[in-house]
Enzyme design. Structure first.
Site, short mmCIF file in Angstrom:
data_model
loop_
_atom_site.label_atom_id
_atom_site.label_comp_id
_atom_site.label_asym_id
_atom_site.label_seq_id
_atom_site.Cartn_x
_atom_site.Cartn_y
_atom_site.Cartn_z
N SER A 47 13.54 -0.05 61.90
CA SER A 47 13.18 -0.81 60.71
C SER A 47 12.20 -1.90 61.09
CB SER A 47 14.44 -1.45 60.10
OG SER A 47 14.11 -2.40 59.10
N TYR A 65 22.13 -6.61 60.83
CA TYR A 65 21.20 -5.50 60.70
C TYR A 65 19.96 -5.71 61.57
CZ TYR A 65 18.21 -2.00 58.44
OH TYR A 65 17.38 -0.93 58.20
#
Length: 257
Positions: free
Chosen positions: A141, A154
């Site tokens: 990501s 995350y």
């Protein structure tokens, strides 16, 4: 790009980027193995792939956070197809939470899925990838390369995944196995809804993202799938390893005042 005769494992294949990648690679001739927890959604993706008139994918119901499931995934793949050429570590999850709000349970849960499971499955698939001179594509990501508030667990998990990509790329380069990652920004999937956004909130969020992504829009799952295929194909990237490829509309280079 041609994946005829190639066997590709895709985790998190029941929706979003994983499902798009399954259809994209199946259309290019790959024999795909679809892994996720939701059997009914996997069956829908399998049917969509079969409709392309190519090789019908194999379904293996898998919770990647469970080592026994990963062992069965590799075993069933080899039993069916006799080899593994590409591993796409796509399964992942996220939670909102700053350092004040996140607790150890959340932190460990995120790391178990986004990092530990990748380590486990990579280790299990590695003997077969070494045999086939295959490659790995990890789905990371933009949160792995940039820092964002209120998504601590995350961001940390994806930053660690990027380092895992680079380190394994170095470890395996001399053995002919390439390792790369894609680093998407906001892609239209169910991901944010699983974090608790309702339809109205999500629509507003996507509209606001037009300002945070320099290209003026969010991404599509098919755009990430195409990039995964690009990295996984020896005809296009045989000299590429250890790369973290941003599929993010330029978000990673945008400075937010």
């Amino acid at each position: 790009m041609d994946f005829s005769g190639k066997v590709v494992i895709i985790t998190g294949a029941s929706s979003g980027i994983g499902a798009a990648t399954a259809k994209y690679l199946t259309n290019l001739g790959a024999s795909c193995v679809l892994a996720a927890r939701n059997e009914s959604k996997l069956a829908e993706v399998q049917a969509a792939c079969k409709a392309l008139g190519k090789v019908e994918p194999l379904i293996v119901v898998t919770d990647v956070s469970k080592p026994a499931d990963n062992e069965r995934l590799v075993k069933d793949t080899v039993a069916k197809f006799g080899r593994i050429d590409v591993l796409v570590n796509n399964a992942g999850k996220g939670f909102y939470g700053s350092i004040e709000e996140a607790d150890m349970e959340q932190f460990e849960d995120i790391l178990n899925t986004n990092l530990k499971a990748v380590f486990t499955l990579t280790k299990l698939a590695l003997p077969h990838l070494l045999s086939s001179k295959g490659n790995i594509v990890n789905v990371s990501s933009v949160a792995g390369t940039n820092s964002y508030a209120n998504v601590l667990s995350y961001c940390v998990s994806k930053a660690a995944l990027d380092q895992f990509t680079r380190c394994t790329a170095l470890d395996l380069a001399s053995k002919g196995v390439r390792v790369n990652s894609v680093n998407p920004a906001v892609i239209v999937t169910e991901f944010h809804k699983t974090l608790g956004m309702d339809e109205a909130t999500y629509a507003t969020y996507l509209k606001n993202c037009e300002k945070s992504h320099p290209l003026g829009r969010v991404g599509k799952p098919e755009e990430v799938a195409a990039s995964i295929a690009f990295l996984a194909c020896d005809n296009t990237t045989s000299f590429t390893t250890g790369t973290c490829l941003h599929i993010d509309g330029g978000k990673h280079i945008k400075i937010v005042a």
